[in-house]
Structure formats: C-alpha cells, structure tokens
Design a protein around this motif. Structure first.
Motif, PDB file in Angstrom:
ATOM      1  N   LEU A   1       1.155   6.790  -6.485  1.00 18.16           N
ATOM      2  CA  LEU A   1      -0.314   6.832  -6.564  1.00 18.16           C
ATOM      3  C   LEU A   1      -0.797   8.171  -7.114  1.00 18.16           C
ATOM      4  CD1 LEU A   1      -1.307   5.195  -3.165  1.00 18.16           C
ATOM      5  CD2 LEU A   1      -1.856   4.319  -5.436  1.00 18.16           C
TER       6      LEU A   1
ATOM      7  N   LYS B   1       7.285   7.088  -1.347  1.00 17.58           N
ATOM      8  CA  LYS B   1       7.392   6.718  -2.762  1.00 17.58           C
ATOM      9  C   LYS B   1       6.071   6.164  -3.280  1.00 17.58           C
ATOM     10  CE  LYS B   1      12.340   5.706  -2.779  1.00 17.58           C
ATOM     11  NZ  LYS B   1      13.362   4.643  -2.859  1.00 17.58           N
ATOM     12  N   GLN B   2       5.397   5.388  -2.445  1.00 16.03           N
ATOM     13  CA  GLN B   2       4.114   4.816  -2.853  1.00 16.03           C
ATOM     14  C   GLN B   2       3.054   5.905  -3.025  1.00 16.03           C
ATOM     15  OE1 GLN B   2       3.773   1.514  -3.713  1.00 16.03           O
ATOM     16  NE2 GLN B   2       5.984   1.619  -3.430  1.00 16.03           N
TER      17      GLN B   2
ATOM     18  N   ALA C   1       6.756   4.469   2.088  1.00 19.16           N
ATOM     19  CA  ALA C   1       5.384   5.002   2.036  1.00 19.16           C
ATOM     20  C   ALA C   1       5.334   6.263   1.177  1.00 19.16           C
ATOM     21  CB  ALA C   1       4.876   5.297   3.446  1.00 19.16           C
TER      22      ALA C   1
ATOM     23  N   LYS D   1      -7.414   5.553  -1.524  1.00 15.33           N
ATOM     24  CA  LYS D   1      -6.701   4.354  -1.098  1.00 15.33           C
ATOM     25  C   LYS D   1      -6.748   4.177   0.424  1.00 15.33           C
ATOM     26  CE  LYS D   1      -5.178   2.680  -4.972  1.00 15.33           C
ATOM     27  NZ  LYS D   1      -5.498   1.336  -5.406  1.00 15.33           N
TER      28      LYS D   1
END
Length: 100
Positions: free
Chosen positions: A20, A15-16, A13, A65
């Motif tokens: 983003l 890294k995501q 999470a 997001k």
C-alpha cells in the motif's frame, strides 16, 4: 483458505502495508512521520516482526485504508427472528431447572 498462525498473519499484514505504501509512492520516513511513529517501528510492521494494533491503525489511517479495520466488526442488524419476536406477547412460562 488455509488457517494462518499469528506470525503468518503479521507477515501477511506487513507485506500488505508495504505494498500500500509503495502504491501511494510514499517513503517509510513519510509514513512514519505522519503516523507519529519511528521509521524502525514501521520497518518492523512491514517485516512482520510484531506491532501493536495502535501502530497498525495509525499507519492504515495515513495510507487511507482505515476502513479495513471497520470490516472486522460489521454493523449488527436485527435478525428476522428477532423482528418476529418483537410483537409477540409471551403466552406461558417455563419452569426453571430448580423447580423440576
């Protein structure tokens, strides 16, 4: 898909979130300020070092997001079996286990 540990999910999470943020060309300071968290809190989230759901949600809101979280709880629809049962009147009763 392999089963991940809690720590692996935190790192994934993080890294995501970092990816983003970079795609949006935002600094950690910008995101932290808009999410009303400290830069170190955001850095910990991105590094997978633990975070709260509140922090995660605030950052996702800033990064536009938040719909990611909505995907965790899809809208519940009535199943076809439940629809079939709606119009039926019960024809008989069952004995309870105590009556047997």
């Amino acid at each position: 898909m392999a089963i991940r540990t809690s720590e692996e999910w935190e790192q994934f999470a993080g890294k995501q979130v970092r990816a983003l943020r970079l795609r949006k060309n935002m600094t950690q300071q910008e995101v932290a300020q808009r999410a009303q968290i400290s830069v170190s809190t955001l850095a910990n989230l991105e590094a997978g070092k633990g975070s709260t759901l509140k922090t995660f949600a605030a950052v996702l809101n800033v990064l536009q997001k938040a719909q990611v979280l909505e995907g965790l709880a899809p809208t519940v629809a009535v199943s076809p079996l439940q629809l079939a049962e709606l119009g039926k009147e019960r024809q008989r009763a069952r004995r309870t286990t105590a009556e047997r």
